[in-house]
Structures are given as C-alpha cells and as structure tokens.
Scaffold this motif. Structure first.
Motif, PDB file in Angstrom:
ATOM      1  N   UNK A   1       0.736  -1.241  -0.027  1.00  0.00           N
ATOM      2  CA  UNK A   1       0.023  -0.210   0.058  1.00  0.00           C
ATOM      3  C   UNK A   1       0.962   1.249  -0.067  1.00  0.00           C
ATOM      4  N   UNK A   2       0.182   2.448  -0.588  1.00  0.00           N
ATOM      5  CA  UNK A   2       0.673   3.851  -0.628  1.00  0.00           C
ATOM      6  C   UNK A   2      -0.327   4.645  -0.204  1.00  0.00           C
ATOM      7  N   UNK A   3       0.172   5.416   0.739  1.00  0.00           N
ATOM      8  CA  UNK A   3      -0.786   6.413   1.162  1.00  0.00           C
ATOM      9  C   UNK A   3      -0.445   7.711   1.019  1.00  0.00           C
ATOM     10  N   UNK A   4      -0.968   8.856   0.720  1.00  0.00           N
ATOM     11  CA  UNK A   4      -0.690  10.181   0.538  1.00  0.00           C
ATOM     12  C   UNK A   4      -1.425  11.140   1.106  1.00  0.00           C
ATOM     13  N   UNK A   5      -1.045  12.284   1.348  1.00  0.00           N
ATOM     14  CA  UNK A   5      -1.943  13.417   1.619  1.00  0.00           C
ATOM     15  C   UNK A   5      -1.186  14.807   1.427  1.00  0.00           C
ATOM     16  N   UNK A   6      -1.771  15.657   0.776  1.00  0.00           N
ATOM     17  CA  UNK A   6      -1.065  16.865   0.552  1.00  0.00           C
ATOM     18  C   UNK A   6      -1.933  18.133   0.786  1.00  0.00           C
ATOM     19  N   UNK A   7      -1.375  19.435   0.833  1.00  0.00           N
ATOM     20  CA  UNK A   7      -2.050  20.457   0.566  1.00  0.00           C
ATOM     21  C   UNK A   7      -1.482  21.362  -0.404  1.00  0.00           C
ATOM     22  N   UNK A   8      -2.076  22.182  -1.219  1.00  0.00           N
ATOM     23  CA  UNK A   8      -1.308  22.843  -2.089  1.00  0.00           C
ATOM     24  C   UNK A   8      -2.377  24.308  -2.187  1.00  0.00           C
ATOM     25  N   UNK A   9      -1.678  25.383  -2.574  1.00  0.00           N
ATOM     26  CA  UNK A   9      -1.961  26.529  -2.770  1.00  0.00           C
ATOM     27  C   UNK A   9      -1.528  27.422  -4.118  1.00  0.00           C
ATOM     28  N   UNK A  10      -2.401  27.673  -4.859  1.00  0.00           N
ATOM     29  CA  UNK A  10      -2.149  28.105  -6.107  1.00  0.00           C
ATOM     30  C   UNK A  10      -2.691  29.565  -6.305  1.00  0.00           C
ATOM     31  N   UNK A  11      -1.891  30.815  -6.852  1.00  0.00           N
ATOM     32  CA  UNK A  11      -2.666  31.642  -7.112  1.00  0.00           C
ATOM     33  C   UNK A  11      -2.312  31.988  -8.797  1.00  0.00           C
ATOM     34  N   UNK A  12      -3.469  32.521  -9.476  1.00  0.00           N
ATOM     35  CA  UNK A  12      -3.466  32.598 -10.824  1.00  0.00           C
ATOM     36  C   UNK A  12      -3.973  33.948 -11.163  1.00  0.00           C
ATOM     37  N   UNK A  13      -3.304  34.698 -12.164  1.00  0.00           N
ATOM     38  CA  UNK A  13      -3.503  35.886 -12.671  1.00  0.00           C
ATOM     39  C   UNK A  13      -4.765  35.705 -13.788  1.00  0.00           C
ATOM     40  N   UNK A  14      -5.762  36.687 -14.024  1.00  0.00           N
ATOM     41  CA  UNK A  14      -6.434  36.225 -15.096  1.00  0.00           C
ATOM     42  C   UNK A  14      -5.730  36.326 -16.483  1.00  0.00           C
ATOM     43  N   UNK A  15      -6.496  35.236 -17.450  1.00  0.00           N
ATOM     44  CA  UNK A  15      -5.812  35.264 -18.561  1.00  0.00           C
ATOM     45  C   UNK A  15      -6.563  35.816 -19.736  1.00  0.00           C
ATOM     46  N   UNK A  16      -5.760  35.892 -20.921  1.00  0.00           N
ATOM     47  CA  UNK A  16      -6.287  36.798 -21.906  1.00  0.00           C
ATOM     48  C   UNK A  16      -7.658  36.742 -22.320  1.00  0.00           C
ATOM     49  N   UNK A  17      -8.386  35.334 -22.065  1.00  0.00           N
ATOM     50  CA  UNK A  17      -9.514  35.391 -22.743  1.00  0.00           C
ATOM     51  C   UNK A  17     -10.581  35.828 -21.361  1.00  0.00           C
ATOM     52  N   UNK A  18     -10.225  35.698 -20.363  1.00  0.00           N
ATOM     53  CA  UNK A  18     -10.838  36.336 -19.189  1.00  0.00           C
ATOM     54  C   UNK A  18     -10.917  37.734 -19.180  1.00  0.00           C
ATOM     55  N   UNK A  19      -9.759  38.279 -19.529  1.00  0.00           N
ATOM     56  CA  UNK A  19      -9.682  39.592 -19.334  1.00  0.00           C
ATOM     57  C   UNK A  19     -10.621  40.427 -20.628  1.00  0.00           C
ATOM     58  N   UNK A  20     -10.594  39.560 -21.809  1.00  0.00           N
ATOM     59  CA  UNK A  20     -11.291  40.163 -22.826  1.00  0.00           C
ATOM     60  C   UNK A  20     -12.944  40.193 -22.877  1.00  0.00           C
ATOM     61  N   UNK A  21     -13.341  39.633 -21.663  1.00  0.00           N
ATOM     62  CA  UNK A  21     -14.759  39.559 -21.413  1.00  0.00           C
ATOM     63  C   UNK A  21     -14.980  40.911 -20.746  1.00  0.00           C
ATOM     64  N   UNK A  22     -16.477  41.384 -20.740  1.00  0.00           N
ATOM     65  CA  UNK A  22     -16.816  42.715 -20.469  1.00  0.00           C
ATOM     66  C   UNK A  22     -16.925  42.764 -18.868  1.00  0.00           C
ATOM     67  N   UNK A  23     -16.447  43.835 -18.406  1.00  0.00           N
ATOM     68  CA  UNK A  23     -16.124  44.083 -16.955  1.00  0.00           C
ATOM     69  C   UNK A  23     -17.616  44.185 -16.417  1.00  0.00           C
ATOM     70  N   UNK A  24     -17.634  43.291 -15.430  1.00  0.00           N
ATOM     71  CA  UNK A  24     -19.131  43.238 -14.444  1.00  0.00           C
ATOM     72  C   UNK A  24     -19.518  44.535 -14.134  1.00  0.00           C
ATOM     73  N   UNK A  25     -18.530  45.636 -13.978  1.00  0.00           N
ATOM     74  CA  UNK A  25     -18.737  46.732 -13.183  1.00  0.00           C
ATOM     75  C   UNK A  25     -18.851  48.026 -14.225  1.00  0.00           C
ATOM     76  N   UNK A  26     -18.435  47.739 -15.446  1.00  0.00           N
ATOM     77  CA  UNK A  26     -18.646  48.716 -16.422  1.00  0.00           C
ATOM     78  C   UNK A  26     -18.784  48.278 -17.900  1.00  0.00           C
TER      79      UNK A  26
END
Length: 663
Positions: free
Chosen positions: A426-451
């Motif tokens: 048997x192999x057992x594992x446990x991990x925690x991860x934290x990832x931060x991601x900036x908005x990509x080209x396709x997300x930025x090119x959508x319309x702003x929700x505030x304007x």
C-alpha cells in the motif's frame, strides 16, 4: 509546405523507413529487466499508480480510437472531460476546471492558443503518439513547470537520446476510419555516440462525421505536424539539443459559423542538460523556446464578408539546478521567464472585401504580458516515506491595448506540501496545495461586470487552496483512489446570463475524486473499472458551479494470448442536474441539464511479428446519439441534410483500422 506535398512526403518516408533493416541502438532511457520493450497490451485507460501522478505511454495501442490531438488523449484518463466543438479543437477540463487552470507543457514549452473563441487550445497542436511520455500531476502539487496549474499540470514529453554505436530506430503507422478519417505518422531516431537526429512527421484529416441519429455534424479538419531535433552528446553526462517544429491546419466547427481557415504554429527550442559527478551538484537543465500561432477565421466561403487574423507569440525559458544537500534530500532550484503577446487584424466590412483585403491589413496589438518565476522544490526520503514540498513566486506585468487600456502588475505565490507513506503493498498520501493565478487573455477580454464599456482588467487573481489524499494498493489487484477538496477564492466566473458576457470574481468550492481497480483475472484476461466524480458550488451566488461534468465510470475487459489481443470498453455517464444556466468559464457556459448515456467500443489486434501490428476497432458500437454535458451549443451546424440539434453531438458508430511497423 503545401498539404498535398506534405502528405506525399509522409507516405514516401513511411515506405522508405519500412524497408530499412532494423538496427539495434541504445537510448538514454532503456527498458529494465522488469519491463516489456514490446508490450502489445491493448490499453483502455491510464490510471494513477503513484501518488498524484498518472503516467501514460502514448505509443501503446489503445482503445478508444487513437487521438490525433492532446485533448482526445486526455479524455481517456479518469477525471478529464472535453468540450466538443467539432472534430478538432476540443478543450480539456479536469475535475471541473479547464482553460488556464490546467497547465499544458509541450516538452518544456508553454504554447497558448490565439483564437478568442478557443478554436485552437494548446492541446490542438499536440499529436500524442509523437511523444514518449504523458504525465498528469493532479492538483497544485508541483511548482516546477512555470505558472502553476491549479487544476493540474499535464506534461507532454519527448526523450533525449544517446547511442553507443551508429544506428536507427523508429516506427511508422497509418490509421483509417469512418467519415474519411486518415492518420499517418513516421518517426525515427538515428545517430552515433556523438550526435543524433529525432524526426517525426504526422498528418490527420477527417470529413464531417454523423451522430447516432445519422445527422451530419460540421466537423471536418486537416492537420499536419513536423518536428526535427538535432542532438549533440559530447560526453556521457551531457546532451545539447536544438529542435524545430511546424504545424498547419484548418477546420470547421458545429458550434459557430466561422471557419478556421488557418491554424498554424512554429516553434524553436534549445535545450542543455548535464549531470554532475558531485555529491552536492546533481544536474542542470537549461532551455529557451519561442513559438508563434497564426490563426485566420472567416465566413468568406459562406458569402459573408467577415474575417479576422489573430497571432500569439510566446517566448521563454527556464534554468533548473538539481542539488543533493544531504544523502536523502533532493532539491531543485529554478528560475523561469515567459513573455507573450496577442495581436489581431480584421476587415472593415464597409470598405474591405475578402481574404486578400484581410491579409493586407496591419496587425494591432491587443494584450501582452511578461512573467518571471522563482521556485524551490524538494523531496526528503525517509525509510518508508517521502516528504515533498515546494514554494514559488511569480511576478506578472500585463499591458492592455484595447478597451480602457492600461497596465497591471501582480505578485502571486504558490506552494505545496505532501507526505507519502509506503506500507507493504500500500501507498498512502496526503497533500495540501495553494495556487494563485492571474486572469488570462480570454477572461480579461470579457466585459467588466462593473462597467459594460470596459474589459475585465480589474479581476482579482484567483486563489486555490486544496487538500489531496489517496490510497494505492498493488498486489495482483491494483486499487487506486484520489480524493480532493478545494476552496477557490476569487474564482473567475464567466457569466452570460445578462445582455453581455462578463467575467467576475466569486468564491467557489470543488470536491470529488477518482478511483480505479485493475485486476488480472488470469494470464489471458484482465479487467479495469474506473470512477470519477466532481461536485462544484458557487458559494457567492449560492448556486451550482457551472461546467462541471457528471459522474462517469468505465468498465473494460482485455484479452491477450500470443499474437492476439482484444479489448472491450463500456463507458457510462450519469445525467447532470447540478447546473446554473449561463455560468461557466472561458470555454463555455452551462446550457441545460443533460441526460446520461452509455457507449461501447471494441477492438482486436494481431501481431505478425515483433515489428508489425494490425488493430481493428469500432467506437459507439450501438450507434447511440449523445452529447457530453460540457459540449457547446450547435449554433453553426448548417450542413445540407442536417437536422437541428441543441448541443454538438458526439460521433455515431465509427469503424477504424491501424497498421503499425516498428524498426
């Protein structure tokens, strides 16, 4: 290179190589005494056999029909789904997360699509069989390969080679199937103790397919790829390689009226790897790369004066230093850089007309960004366990040249820690991860929700905090399981419920996992069962998270005796009622609840000898009419004789045959 000349060259090359005598040559990565170098097993799915990693050999014969692009290959791995648009350009999603949340690394390169409508996701440029190994790292459990994939990281990798004497090894294959499907590939490695050349050329094309209702689906495509790598091995510990690649393609899609007249890519890489004979210094890995996508989409063939040409240029590189500070501690230090810009040109419908006018227009830059990353990743070995850990810092500088225009700078941090323990079988594992991601080209090119007059340039970086646990048991019967629970702060949601499609930040939760059982019934029969399920919640709006695929299971039975093998795959997908209409991601939004379905595929193979193999197969044996839950709307499917369909249906019954020669 013209497509006709390309295919003639490919066919001629395959014939020439097929007539060459087999010459034994030694590569850097040889089969061990416990491995079969000529494994004729029919692969019906790849599952996790080591913690958080799924490792696949794309050259093995497999069921279903061998994929001609990366997304189709990933669909065979539990947890993955693919958004159907037509025959080409499928967008992979893992555990309900797609787009930039899934890091696709093409032999060290980051390749991004150019199309604002995702006609050419990164996997579009990847012919899986031309690679030597494909690895999926689940969740944010690595910081090594450039910007962290919060859903996971997929590595498409080619081997480096070393010959002890002059020789050549390679393979050629052709595939034919229903709907005029044609695939061919020739690949070889030739060299001596000092130099080698690694060459592969492939071609794939298909006409429009028909679904299970005998309804034509607009889905034709034609794609050619060629790669050449020149290597120098000045010592046993050093490899220097320069590689060039070119890809040409065109396609039609059932979800849109625009045709992809051109989907081209060029790439160049320089790689230096050196192993040190030192107690402290282990190795160094240095690579620089440059690639460019050029994509033309238009409706000129429909008599509509509408067309655009978009281009994406990306360059970068990395420097990794492997250290062994202590006998049982491996450490990797690294720095990487990436710069990418997107530009486009379009016709003025009142003044210009046709393709020639489009190609005379100047390109205008839309957006560019630069990224610098620093990381440290380590493995500490204990008697029966390992401790993995990594930390990463990324600096992003992004310029927007359309909409409100402007500049933004982001400093983001990622990291993980994982404990693996082995006890007997048997192999057992446990991990925690934290990832931060900036908005990509396709997300930025959508319309702003505030304007509504601005782009979504004010989106906050997305933060993923995830727990991964699992158990793998291997003693005749192989059982593997992986569970995850993730909280996503500032999740970037694409919302089309209003008059304009906007991108906005929400808080979300995703949880679920995958499980599999592999069992050798006897020396001839083996069976496999896999299960994958993900649930998602939009915590801000108190609704279901959009674009999450339903419960899915696969049952397969394999038979092998002497030169014969056969396989059966039964795929069962549940209905999906957890939807929020209009919510989703850059690939698509929820359209409706979906019904469940089941499909059966079978194949059989025969090995003439150690070199020649024939495989015959049938997909969707019972000709079921169905669509994946995350399939796109069929708004562009207007072929003659085609009946209206709500979503882009999958292919109906599909016969295929594949002949492979290895030398």
């Amino acid at each position: 290179m013209g497509k006709t000349n390309f295919k003639l060259s490919l066919l001629a090359g395959a014939l020439v190589m097929a007539m060459q005598p087999s010459v034994q040559a030694q590569e850097q990565h040889n089969c061990t005494k416990d491995e079969k170098c000529n494994d004729y097993l029919v692969v019906t799915g790849d599952v996790m056999r080591e913690p958080v990693n799924v490792v696949s050999d794309p050259k093995k014969p497999r069921l279903p029909l061998p994929a001609f692009e990366g997304s189709g290959f990933l669909k065979t791995i539990p947890g993955f789904s693919v958004t159907r648009k037509g025959g080409m350009g499928g967008d992979p999603s893992f555990r309900g997360m797609g787009g930039s949340r899934l890091a696709i690394v093409d032999d060290g390169q980051h390749v991004y699509g150019a199309c604002g409508g995702r006609m050419d996701p990164p996997t579009n440029y990847i012919y899986p069989e031309s690679y030597d190994e494909i690895t999926v790292i689940k969740g944010p459990q690595t910081v090594k390969y450039g910007p962290v994939g919060s859903a996971g990281t997929v590595l498409f990798e080619k081997n480096r080679h070393r010959f002890t004497e002059r020789g050549i090894i390679g393979r050629a294959s052709i595939t034919g199937g229903s709907f005029d499907r044609k695939d061919s590939i020739i690949e070889f490695v030739a060299g001596n103790a000092d130099y080698y050349v690694d060459f592969d050329m492939d071609s794939s094309s298909s006409d429009h397919y028909k679904d299970g209702n005998d309804n034509p689906v607009q889905s034709s495509y034609d794609r050619d790829n060629i790669k050449v790598a020149l290597g120098w091995t000045p010592s046993e510990n050093t490899v220097i390689e320069f590689a060039m690649g070119q890809s040409e393609g065109e396609a039609e899609y059932a979800d849109r009226l625009n045709k992809a007249r051109q989907i081209d890519n060029e790439s160049y890489t320089l790689l230096v790897q050196h192993d040190f004979d030192s107690e402290l210094l282990k190795n160094v890995d240095f690579q620089v790369y440059s690639n460019e996508n050029d994509h033309i989409m238009d409706q000129f063939d429909r008599g509509v004066n509408m067309g655009m040409d978009v281009m994406r240029s990306t360059s970068g590189g990395h420097f990794w230093l492997g250290l062994t500070p202590m006998m049982n501690w491996d450490l990797t230090l690294g720095v990487d850089h990436m710069q990418s810009d997107h530009q486009g040109r379009g016709i003025n419908m009142m003044q210009d007309k046709g393709l020639d006018d489009l190609l005379r227009k100047p390109f205008m830059k839309n957006m560019e960004y630069a990224n610098w990353g620093l990381f440290v990743e380590s493995v500490y070995h204990l008697d029966h366990s390992k401790v993995f850990a990594g930390m990463r810092y990324d600096n992003w500088d992004t310029d927007l040249y359309v909409g409100q225009k402007g500049n933004r700078a982001d400093d983001v941090f990622s990291g993980y820690a994982r404990y693996e323990y082995r006890d007997g079988f048997s192999q057992y594992y446990a991990g925690v991860g934290h990832a931060e991601r900036v908005p990509d080209y396709w997300e930025i090119m959508k319309t702003s929700a505030s304007n509504p007059m601005q782009k979504s340039f004010d989106l906050e970086p997305e933060e993923t905090n995830q727990l991964d646990i699992g158990w793998i048991y291997d003693n005749g019967l192989v059982f593997s399981s992986s569970l995850f629970y993730g909280k996503l702060d500032n999740y970037i949601l694409v919302d089309s419920t209003g008059p304009m499609t906007v991108a906005r930040n929400i808080d979300a939760t995703l949880y679920g996992g995958e499980a599999s059982i592999d069992y050798d019934v006897n020396e001839h029969f083996s069976a496999q069962v896999t299960l994958s399920y993900t649930l998602g919640d939009n915590d801000t709006d108190n609704v279901d998270l959009g674009q999450v695929s339903p419960l899915e299971s696969k049952f397969s039975l394999n038979y092998q005796k002497d030169a014969w093998a056969a396989g059966l795959l039964w795929r069962v997908v549940d209905s999906q009622h957890r939807v929020t209409i209009g919510h989703g991601n850059i690939v698509g939004q929820d359209l409706a609840e979906s019904s469940g379905f089941g499909t059966v595929a079978i194949n059989a193979s025969w090995n003439y000898d150690d070199h020649l193999r024939l495989i015959l197969g049938v997909e969707n044996l019972f000709d079921i009419a169905y669509a994946e839950h995350i399939s796109k709307a069929a708004g562009g499917n207007d072929l003659p004789g085609s009946e209206p369909m709500f979503q882009v249906n999958e292919s109906g019954r599909n016969f295929w045959a594949k002949l492979t020669y290895e030398f």
